[in-house]
Design a protein around this motif. Sequence first.
Motif, PDB file in Angstrom:
ATOM      1  N   GLY A 418      22.759  -0.479   9.834  1.00 31.87           N
ATOM      2  CA  GLY A 418      22.300  -1.862   9.789  1.00 31.87           C
ATOM      3  C   GLY A 418      21.014  -2.139  10.536  1.00 31.87           C
ATOM      4  O   GLY A 418      20.674  -3.304  10.776  1.00 31.87           O
ATOM      5  N   ARG A 419      20.288  -1.098  10.899  1.00 31.16           N
ATOM      6  CA  ARG A 419      19.031  -1.295  11.635  1.00 31.16           C
ATOM      7  C   ARG A 419      17.837  -1.466  10.703  1.00 31.16           C
ATOM      8  O   ARG A 419      16.739  -1.793  11.152  1.00 31.16           O
ATOM      9  N   LEU A 420      18.075  -1.254   9.405  1.00 31.88           N
ATOM     10  CA  LEU A 420      17.009  -1.384   8.421  1.00 31.88           C
ATOM     11  C   LEU A 420      17.618  -1.924   7.133  1.00 31.88           C
ATOM     12  O   LEU A 420      18.633  -1.413   6.653  1.00 31.88           O
ATOM     13  N   LYS A 421      17.015  -2.971   6.592  1.00 35.27           N
ATOM     14  CA  LYS A 421      17.488  -3.538   5.339  1.00 35.27           C
ATOM     15  C   LYS A 421      17.012  -2.676   4.167  1.00 35.27           C
ATOM     16  O   LYS A 421      15.979  -2.013   4.244  1.00 35.27           O
ATOM     17  N   PRO A 422      17.751  -2.684   3.046  1.00 31.08           N
ATOM     18  CA  PRO A 422      17.348  -1.862   1.900  1.00 31.08           C
ATOM     19  C   PRO A 422      15.913  -2.100   1.438  1.00 31.08           C
ATOM     20  O   PRO A 422      15.209  -1.139   1.111  1.00 31.08           O
ATOM     21  N   ALA A 423      15.465  -3.345   1.425  1.00 32.29           N
ATOM     22  CA  ALA A 423      14.098  -3.623   0.962  1.00 32.29           C
ATOM     23  C   ALA A 423      13.068  -2.976   1.879  1.00 32.29           C
ATOM     24  O   ALA A 423      12.086  -2.375   1.417  1.00 32.29           O
ATOM     25  N   ALA A 424      13.286  -3.076   3.176  1.00 28.00           N
ATOM     26  CA  ALA A 424      12.374  -2.447   4.132  1.00 28.00           C
ATOM     27  C   ALA A 424      12.456  -0.935   4.032  1.00 28.00           C
ATOM     28  O   ALA A 424      11.445  -0.227   4.176  1.00 28.00           O
ATOM     29  N   ALA A 425      13.663  -0.435   3.761  1.00 28.21           N
ATOM     30  CA  ALA A 425      13.841   1.005   3.601  1.00 28.21           C
ATOM     31  C   ALA A 425      13.067   1.523   2.399  1.00 28.21           C
ATOM     32  O   ALA A 425      12.458   2.601   2.450  1.00 28.21           O
ATOM     33  N   GLY A 426      13.086   0.766   1.320  1.00 28.88           N
ATOM     34  CA  GLY A 426      12.348   1.157   0.123  1.00 28.88           C
ATOM     35  C   GLY A 426      10.855   1.259   0.374  1.00 28.88           C
ATOM     36  O   GLY A 426      10.205   2.236  -0.018  1.00 28.88           O
ATOM     37  N   GLU A 427      10.308   0.263   1.033  1.00 27.90           N
ATOM     38  CA  GLU A 427       8.872   0.270   1.338  1.00 27.90           C
ATOM     39  C   GLU A 427       8.518   1.407   2.297  1.00 27.90           C
ATOM     40  O   GLU A 427       7.508   2.091   2.125  1.00 27.90           O
ATOM     41  N   ARG A 428       9.364   1.604   3.296  1.00 26.44           N
ATOM     42  CA  ARG A 428       9.090   2.644   4.280  1.00 26.44           C
ATOM     43  C   ARG A 428       9.125   4.030   3.643  1.00 26.44           C
ATOM     44  O   ARG A 428       8.270   4.882   3.925  1.00 26.44           O
ATOM     45  N   PHE A 429      10.100   4.252   2.764  1.00 27.50           N
ATOM     46  CA  PHE A 429      10.174   5.560   2.132  1.00 27.50           C
ATOM     47  C   PHE A 429       8.931   5.847   1.298  1.00 27.50           C
ATOM     48  O   PHE A 429       8.353   6.942   1.381  1.00 27.50           O
ATOM     49  N   ILE A 430       8.524   4.898   0.484  1.00 31.98           N
ATOM     50  CA  ILE A 430       7.354   5.119  -0.371  1.00 31.98           C
ATOM     51  C   ILE A 430       6.119   5.394   0.485  1.00 31.98           C
ATOM     52  O   ILE A 430       5.327   6.304   0.185  1.00 31.98           O
ATOM     53  N   THR A 431       5.963   4.658   1.567  1.00 29.04           N
ATOM     54  CA  THR A 431       4.806   4.868   2.451  1.00 29.04           C
ATOM     55  C   THR A 431       4.812   6.268   3.043  1.00 29.04           C
ATOM     56  O   THR A 431       3.801   6.975   3.036  1.00 29.04           O
ATOM     57  N   GLU A 432       5.965   6.692   3.564  1.00 31.33           N
ATOM     58  CA  GLU A 432       6.046   8.000   4.211  1.00 31.33           C
ATOM     59  C   GLU A 432       5.991   9.135   3.186  1.00 31.33           C
ATOM     60  O   GLU A 432       5.391  10.187   3.436  1.00 31.33           O
ATOM     61  N   ALA A 433       6.604   8.922   2.021  1.00 36.22           N
ATOM     62  CA  ALA A 433       6.603   9.965   0.997  1.00 36.22           C
ATOM     63  C   ALA A 433       5.197  10.222   0.474  1.00 36.22           C
ATOM     64  O   ALA A 433       4.818  11.375   0.221  1.00 36.22           O
ATOM     65  N   ARG A 434       4.417   9.189   0.307  1.00 36.85           N
ATOM     66  CA  ARG A 434       3.050   9.354  -0.201  1.00 36.85           C
ATOM     67  C   ARG A 434       2.170  10.113   0.780  1.00 36.85           C
ATOM     68  O   ARG A 434       1.188  10.746   0.371  1.00 36.85           O
ATOM     69  N   LYS A 435       2.505  10.065   2.052  1.00 39.12           N
ATOM     70  CA  LYS A 435       1.729  10.837   3.037  1.00 39.12           C
ATOM     71  C   LYS A 435       1.999  12.335   2.883  1.00 39.12           C
ATOM     72  O   LYS A 435       1.157  13.160   3.260  1.00 39.12           O
ATOM     73  N   GLU A 436       3.181  12.677   2.350  1.00 36.35           N
ATOM     74  CA  GLU A 436       3.561  14.092   2.243  1.00 36.35           C
ATOM     75  C   GLU A 436       3.274  14.691   0.872  1.00 36.35           C
ATOM     76  O   GLU A 436       3.019  15.884   0.769  1.00 36.35           O
ATOM     77  N   ILE A 437       3.338  13.854  -0.173  1.00 42.45           N
ATOM     78  CA  ILE A 437       3.137  14.365  -1.534  1.00 42.45           C
ATOM     79  C   ILE A 437       1.650  14.532  -1.783  1.00 42.45           C
ATOM     80  O   ILE A 437       0.868  13.596  -1.668  1.00 42.45           O
ATOM     81  N   HIS A 438       1.257  15.720  -2.178  1.00 40.75           N
ATOM     82  CA  HIS A 438      -0.143  16.022  -2.443  1.00 40.75           C
ATOM     83  C   HIS A 438      -0.340  16.124  -3.943  1.00 40.75           C
ATOM     84  O   HIS A 438       0.273  16.940  -4.597  1.00 40.75           O
ATOM     85  N   GLY A 439      -1.238  15.332  -4.471  1.00 40.01           N
ATOM     86  CA  GLY A 439      -1.497  15.392  -5.898  1.00 40.01           C
ATOM     87  C   GLY A 439      -1.482  14.028  -6.519  1.00 40.01           C
ATOM     88  O   GLY A 439      -1.106  13.047  -5.918  1.00 40.01           O
TER      89      GLY A 439
END
Length: 439
Positions: A418-439
């Motif tokens: 309960g420390r992160l709401k699903p909507a915030a989790a969605g945004e955070r994942f996309i932000t962090e994933a894009r830093k790792e995905i090359h291409g």
Amino acid sequence: MNAIGNTAGPTRRHLLTLAGLTATAATLPGCGRGFGGGGDDDDGRIDINMVWWGDAQRAQFTQKSLDLFQTANPGIRVRTEYQDSSPYKDKLAARFAAGDPPDLMAMRFDSLREYADRGTLLDLAKHAGTLDLTGLTEPARALGQVGPQIFGVPSGLNTISFVVNKTITDQYGVSIPDGDTWTWADLSTFAAAVTKASGGKVYGTNFEPWTVANLLVFARQRGEDFFTADGRLGSTAGTITAWFELTEGLRAAKAFPPAGFIDQNNGASPAQSYLAKKSIASQIIPSNNLLGYNQASGGNLVMLRIPGETARRGQSIDTPALWSIAATSKHPDETLKLLNFLINDVEAARVGGATRGVPPNRKIAEQIAPDLDADNKRATEFLSALQNEKLPPSYPYPVGASKLTNILKTISTEVEFGRLKPAAAGERFITEARKEIHG
């Protein structure tokens, strides 16, 4: 995976030896547990080094196939080494970094592009005269394809599936939904009913929100490719949000266990699973692991499709691992000959068992199916039926994708408590994933 450098030296090799990465002798001839590499013996035979991850049982089955190959090819000796799945990735990277890659290796699906982009793998498409892939369906061939090049061949085929312990559902009088038509809402209703009927002794279901393969199917059901054909992240924050809304909805309905119940560091083997402990009644598993889970859970698991497959298809034909050949192999012709044998020889497939999934050559899979034990036959029939349907393709993961599981684990934990709401989790994942995905 760690970047693979082009430098190597005695110091690096000495450190690897001290770390215990040198192969130790095993009871199987020519087979060792570890990653030490090795040279040819001076007896005129050509040595091929072959590595994979797995256990002693897989090693025994693999050796049976290799014995057939070596009998038919007495001038070639195959030296095999294997590791547990957890350290395999780093130890394979160490072999490449030390300038001593194996000839033939099991390649993680999420690592293929990382090696291929560095030019460290042989383009198998250029060797059609030695390696025959015509027995594979187009979706199976595409698993190891990057553009027009082919850098891997499936060691076997699988998909993810939902399994339900019928002994538990019968005990508490809960009917198992129709696996061909059920929805995620049906899963919630079913699983909550199990939890309620058992008085909380057994939770109806659980699956890992951080497992990319699970999320990938869910994204496709929403009309998105989690990973695109050209190696990009194709999912949106909205889909990741919906994923966490789904899992937290299941928890709120008491279909899932409460926060903190599942230990993320619990062993990954079927015997260590919460399904085997009868703490949960159902979960998602790779289809090729049905035998192990069924034995560990009492022998009465029912195999279903993933929920939500009615409107848009999310499931695909996948592979537990690819076979790849090092670009710098000293014996590429002999290694190609070995790979062709493993893929296209019916007796090799028959004695090799089903620990790597359904043989990728479809005709061979059909030929050996009658000889399989009941659970492996069931898993094979499950996957064969899916191959007859129009399914979305599965693409090699982009460079950096191997880091997404840890990102998802961290975010999933925050959502779970309960420390992160699903909507915030969605945004955070996309932000962090894009830093790792090359291409």
